[in-house]
Design a protein around this motif. Structure first.
Motif, PDB file in Angstrom:
ATOM      1  N   UNK A  42     -59.607  -6.838  42.291  1.00 16.43           N
ATOM      2  CA  UNK A  42     -59.817  -8.265  42.063  1.00 16.43           C
ATOM      3  C   UNK A  42     -60.878  -8.422  40.974  1.00 16.43           C
ATOM      4  N   UNK A  43     -60.692  -9.399  40.107  1.00 20.46           N
ATOM      5  CA  UNK A  43     -61.575  -9.650  38.974  1.00 20.46           C
ATOM      6  C   UNK A  43     -62.686 -10.618  39.384  1.00 20.46           C
ATOM      7  N   UNK A  44     -63.956 -10.196  39.234  1.00 20.31           N
ATOM      8  CA  UNK A  44     -65.062 -11.121  39.539  1.00 20.31           C
ATOM      9  C   UNK A  44     -65.544 -11.854  38.287  1.00 20.31           C
ATOM     10  N   UNK A  45     -65.058 -11.465  37.110  1.00 18.97           N
ATOM     11  CA  UNK A  45     -65.414 -12.117  35.840  1.00 18.97           C
ATOM     12  C   UNK A  45     -66.928 -12.155  35.617  1.00 18.97           C
ATOM     13  N   UNK A  49     -70.104 -16.213  42.337  1.00 22.68           N
ATOM     14  CA  UNK A  49     -69.259 -16.995  43.243  1.00 22.68           C
ATOM     15  C   UNK A  49     -67.852 -16.418  43.309  1.00 22.68           C
ATOM     16  N   UNK A  50     -67.319 -16.014  42.156  1.00 26.70           N
ATOM     17  CA  UNK A  50     -65.979 -15.435  42.129  1.00 26.70           C
ATOM     18  C   UNK A  50     -65.974 -14.055  42.775  1.00 26.70           C
ATOM     19  N   UNK A  51     -67.090 -13.360  42.687  1.00 22.19           N
ATOM     20  CA  UNK A  51     -67.200 -12.062  43.339  1.00 22.19           C
ATOM     21  C   UNK A  51     -67.098 -12.184  44.850  1.00 22.19           C
ATOM     22  N   UNK A  75     -73.754 -10.350  40.950  1.00 21.65           N
ATOM     23  CA  UNK A  75     -72.512 -10.392  41.723  1.00 21.65           C
ATOM     24  C   UNK A  75     -72.672  -9.589  43.011  1.00 21.65           C
ATOM     25  N   UNK A  76     -73.245  -8.401  42.886  1.00 21.25           N
ATOM     26  CA  UNK A  76     -73.422  -7.552  44.067  1.00 21.25           C
ATOM     27  C   UNK A  76     -74.365  -8.195  45.079  1.00 21.25           C
ATOM     28  N   UNK A  82     -72.033 -11.090  52.862  1.00 19.14           N
ATOM     29  CA  UNK A  82     -70.673 -11.098  53.411  1.00 19.14           C
ATOM     30  C   UNK A  82     -70.280  -9.715  53.913  1.00 19.14           C
ATOM     31  N   UNK A  83     -70.598  -8.677  53.140  1.00 18.02           N
ATOM     32  CA  UNK A  83     -70.243  -7.316  53.554  1.00 18.02           C
ATOM     33  C   UNK A  83     -70.880  -6.967  54.886  1.00 18.02           C
ATOM     34  N   UNK A  84     -72.154  -7.316  55.043  1.00 20.65           N
ATOM     35  CA  UNK A  84     -72.839  -7.010  56.303  1.00 20.65           C
ATOM     36  C   UNK A  84     -72.312  -7.860  57.452  1.00 20.65           C
TER      37      UNK A  84
END
Length: 221
Positions: A42-45, A49-51, A75-76, A82-84
């Motif tokens: 997926x492209x985060x550009x 927010x897109x990431x 982005x990270x 969210x990942x956690x």
């Protein structure tokens, strides 16, 4: 989740190639637990927010077992909570912001294969001292969380070596003239510039140095 378009698209291409090579090698040996690995992109550009939207789609719709992050620290940083929360491993392959992995979460699902800024900043400063005899560093930092991460790391590294910073100047991605910031560092006695930025704005810093005729060593990631 990587920049597959825009000024950082080459990084997304490099990450894709690296993952593809690894996946092909693993699948050639039978995969994992008898199942072949599949890469979904997926492209985060380079947009935080897109990431996050991309990460959500991969986890919630595609049901990925783990996902990898790209070049951009902002982005990270945006993806980490969210990942956690989702409890899905998020592996950073490039972004160096110290707080990405050292995020204070009780259950931390964020990992990396690259060095954190706190370590990189010490290495850069030691290199500059050895090669250029640096005594008064000047900082040119991109105005985002990656710049903030390096401001903290380079300040701590300088303090530990009893060096005084000439100053810390910031600039944005779209800036084309950094002469004012560089002039302030020059007047403050900077003998080395530590540059923290991705390609496009970093090029403008170098062009600004050229316009000034200031031949000062530049040390960067």
């Amino acid at each position: 989740v990587a920049a597959l378009s825009g000024q950082s698209a080459k990084s997304g291409e490099a990450i894709t190639r690296g993952l593809t090579v690894a996946i092909d090698e693993i699948n050639a040996k039978g995969g994992v637990l008898g199942k072949k690995i599949e890469l979904i992109r997926r492209d985060d550009e380079s947009n935080p927010a897109k990431g996050v939207l991309a990460a959500r789609e991969l986890v919630q719709k595609e049901k990925v077992v783990a996902f990898f992050g790209g070049i951009d620290t902002p982005v990270s940083f945006a993806i980490v909570p969210f990942a956690n929360q989702a409890k899905v491993p998020f592996i950073g392959v490039w972004a160096a912001g110290t707080g990405i992995t050292r995020n204070g979460a009780k259950e931390n699902y964020v990992f990396r294969v690259s060095a954190v800024d706190a370590l990189v900043d010490e290495a850069m400063l030691d290199f500059a001292i050895k090669k250029y005899g640096t005594k008064k560093p000047g900082l040119m930092l991109i105005n985002n969380p990656w710049g903030e991460s390096n401001l903290k790391g380079l300040t701590a590294a300088s303090d530990a070596r009893k060096l005084t910073l000439a100053g810390a100047e910031k600039f944005d991605n779209g800036d084309v003239d950094m002469v004012p910031q560089l002039t302030r560092l020059k007047e403050a006695g900077a003998d080395t510039i530590f540059l923290v930025s991705n390609v496009q704005p970093a090029a403008q810093v170098v062009k600004s140095l050229d316009r000034m005729g200031w031949k000062v060593p530049v040390v960067s990631h």
